[in-house]
Enzyme design. Structure first.
Site: not given
Ligand SMILES: Cc1cc2nc3c(=O)[nH]c(=O)nc-3n(C[C@H](O)[C@H](O)[C@H](O)COP(=O)(O)O)c2cc1C
Length: 307
Positions: A25, A75, A77, A103, A131, A134, A169, A221, A248
Site C-alpha cells: 500500500s 506522506i 495518508l 487498504n 492499517n 495509524c 497490517k 526499504g 525491503g
Molecule cells: C511512500 C510510502 C507510502 C506508504 N503508504 C502506506 C499506506 O497508505 N498504508 C499502509 O498501510 N502502508 C503504507 N506504506 C508502507 C508500505 O506499504 C510498507 O508496509 C513499508 O514501506 C515496508 O515495505 P517496503 O520496505 O517494501 O516499502 C507506505 C510506504 C511508503 C514508502
C-alpha cells in the site's frame, strides 16, 4: 508449476491469489498508474493507497528523505477518500483479473468501521487490508497497533461491518509484535500482513531542522528487511492464519527468504519507487528459483526454513 496461495482459508469466500506477489500500500497508487508499464494482471494482488473516510491532503512538505539503504516518508495518508475510491476506482478494478485489496486507515475505531462498511458489497474489491499503524487520536496519538487490545478492537469493529476477507497490517512500532498478531487473529483477522514502516527521523544540519515537514516519518526499504524478516518469522510461528511478508523486498531472493520463514505471500513496496516493474521481476525470479530447485508447488517453500 503451482504458484497459487489462499490467503483467507477460514473465510467463506476466501482470497485466492494466482501467485504470492502483491504490491504494498502507498507504493503502487491505485494500480491504474502502472498499467502501461507492465502487465499488472499477472500479479497475485494489488493493494491500493491507504483510504480514509474523507479525502486527505497529507502532511507538510518535505515528505520524503532518502537514508542509507532506505527511505523515510511522512506522506500522512494523502488520499482521495472512500467515496471517490468506490465511484472512480472500483468500476475499473471490477474489469481486472488481478484482485484488488483496499487498504484502510482511520483516526478512530468508528472511522475504520465506517470505511469498511462503505466498501462492503462494492464490485471490484476483493478484500480489505486494515492499517492499524495509524495514530489513535482519542488516546493521545499512540498507534492502534502498538497495543494488543486497541488493535483487536479495530479488527472486531471492521469485521462486524464487512463480509470481505480482512487482512490486518501490523506495525513494527510495538513491544511484542507476536502478542499483537495473536490478539488480531483472535478478533477475526483472516490474514496478517507485516511490517509497516519503522518510526524514524533525519536532520538537515545546515538548517538545524528536521528534514521532514512532519519531523518524524516511517522508514522503509532494504534497511528494514532483516527486522521485517525476523518479525514475520515470529508472527508466523504464533498464529494459525496466513501471513503476508513485507519490508525491503527488492529481489526474488528477498521474497523467497520471507516465504521460507513462513509468509504465504509477499508485498513489494519501496522497490516500486526506483523500479516500477519490480513486482513483475520478483515474480519471474520466484518462478526461476522454483524451476532451478525442482519445486512444483509454492506450498513446499512456505516455512521451509522453520524446521
Ligand atoms: C511512500 C510510502 C507510502 C506508504 N503508504 C502506506 C499506506 O497508505 N498504508 C499502509 O498501510 N502502508 C503504507 N506504506 C508502507 C508500505 O506499504 C510498507 O508496509 C513499508 O514501506 C515496508 O515495505 P517496503 O520496505 O517494501 O516499502 C507506505 C510506504 C511508503 C514508502
Amino acid at each position: 508449476m503451482n504458484l497459487s496461495v489462499e490467503l483467507a482459508p477460514k473465510h467463506h469466500r476466501g482470497l485466492l491469489l494466482a501467485n504470492p506477489v502483491m504490491t504494498a500500500s502507498g507504493t503502487f497508487g491505485y494500480g491504474t498508474e502502472y498499467q502501461h508499464l507492465f502487465d499488472i494482471q499477472e500479479l497475485g494482488a494489488i493493494v491500493c493507497k491507504g483510504t480514509t473516510l474523507e479525502p486527505r491532503e497529507g502532511n507538510p512538505q518535505p515528505r520524503l528523505a532518502e537514508t542509507a539503504c532506505g527511505l523515510l516518508n511522512s506522506i500522512g495518508l494523502q488520499n482521495i477518500g472512500v467515496k471517490a475510491v468506490i465511484e472512480e476506482k472500483a468500476p475499473i478494478w471490477a474489469t481486472w483479473r488481478v484482485p484488488v485489496i483496499v487498504n484502510i486507515a482511520g483516526e478512530t475505531i468508528d472511522d475504520y468501521a465506517k470505511v469498511a462498511g462503505a466498501l462492503d458489497g462494492v464490485a471490484g474489491i476483493s478484500a480489505i487490508e486494515v492499517n492499524i499503524g495509524c495514530p489513535n487520536v482519542k488516546a493521545g496519538g499512540a498507534e492502534f497497533g502498538a497495543y494488543p487490545d486497541a488493535a483487536a478492537r479495530v479488527v472486531a469493529a471492521v469485521k462486524a461491518r464487512t463480509s470481505l476477507p480482512v487482512l490486518v497490517k501490523l506495525t513494527p512500532n510495538t513491544a511484542d509484535i507476536a502478542e499483537v498478531a495473536i490478539a488480531v487473529a483472535k478478533a477475526g483477522a483472516d490474514a496478517i500482513c507485516l511490517i509497516n514502516t519503522l518510526k524514524g527521523m533525519a536532520i538537515d544540519v545546515a538548517r538545524r531542522q528536521p528534514l521532514l515537514g512532519n519531523i518524524t516519518g516511517g522508514l522503509s526499504g532494504p534497511a528494514i528487511k532483516p527486522v521485517a524478516l525476523y518479525m514475520v518469522y515470529e508472527v508466523a510461528g504464533a498464529v494459525d492464519v496466513p501471513v503476508v511478508g513485507c519490508g525491503g523486498i527488492t529481489t526474488a531472493a528477498d521474497a523467497v527468504e520471507f516465504i521460507m520463514v513462513g509468509a504465504s505471500a509477499i508485498q513489494v513496496g519501496t522497490a516500486n519507487l526506483t523500479d516500477p516493474s519490480a513486482p513483475s521481476d520478483v515474480l519471474e525470479g520466484i518462478k526461476k528459483f522454483m524451476v532451478k530447485e525442482g519445486i512444483e508447488d509454492i506450498a513446499e517453500l512456505i516455512g521451509a526454513a522453520r524446521h
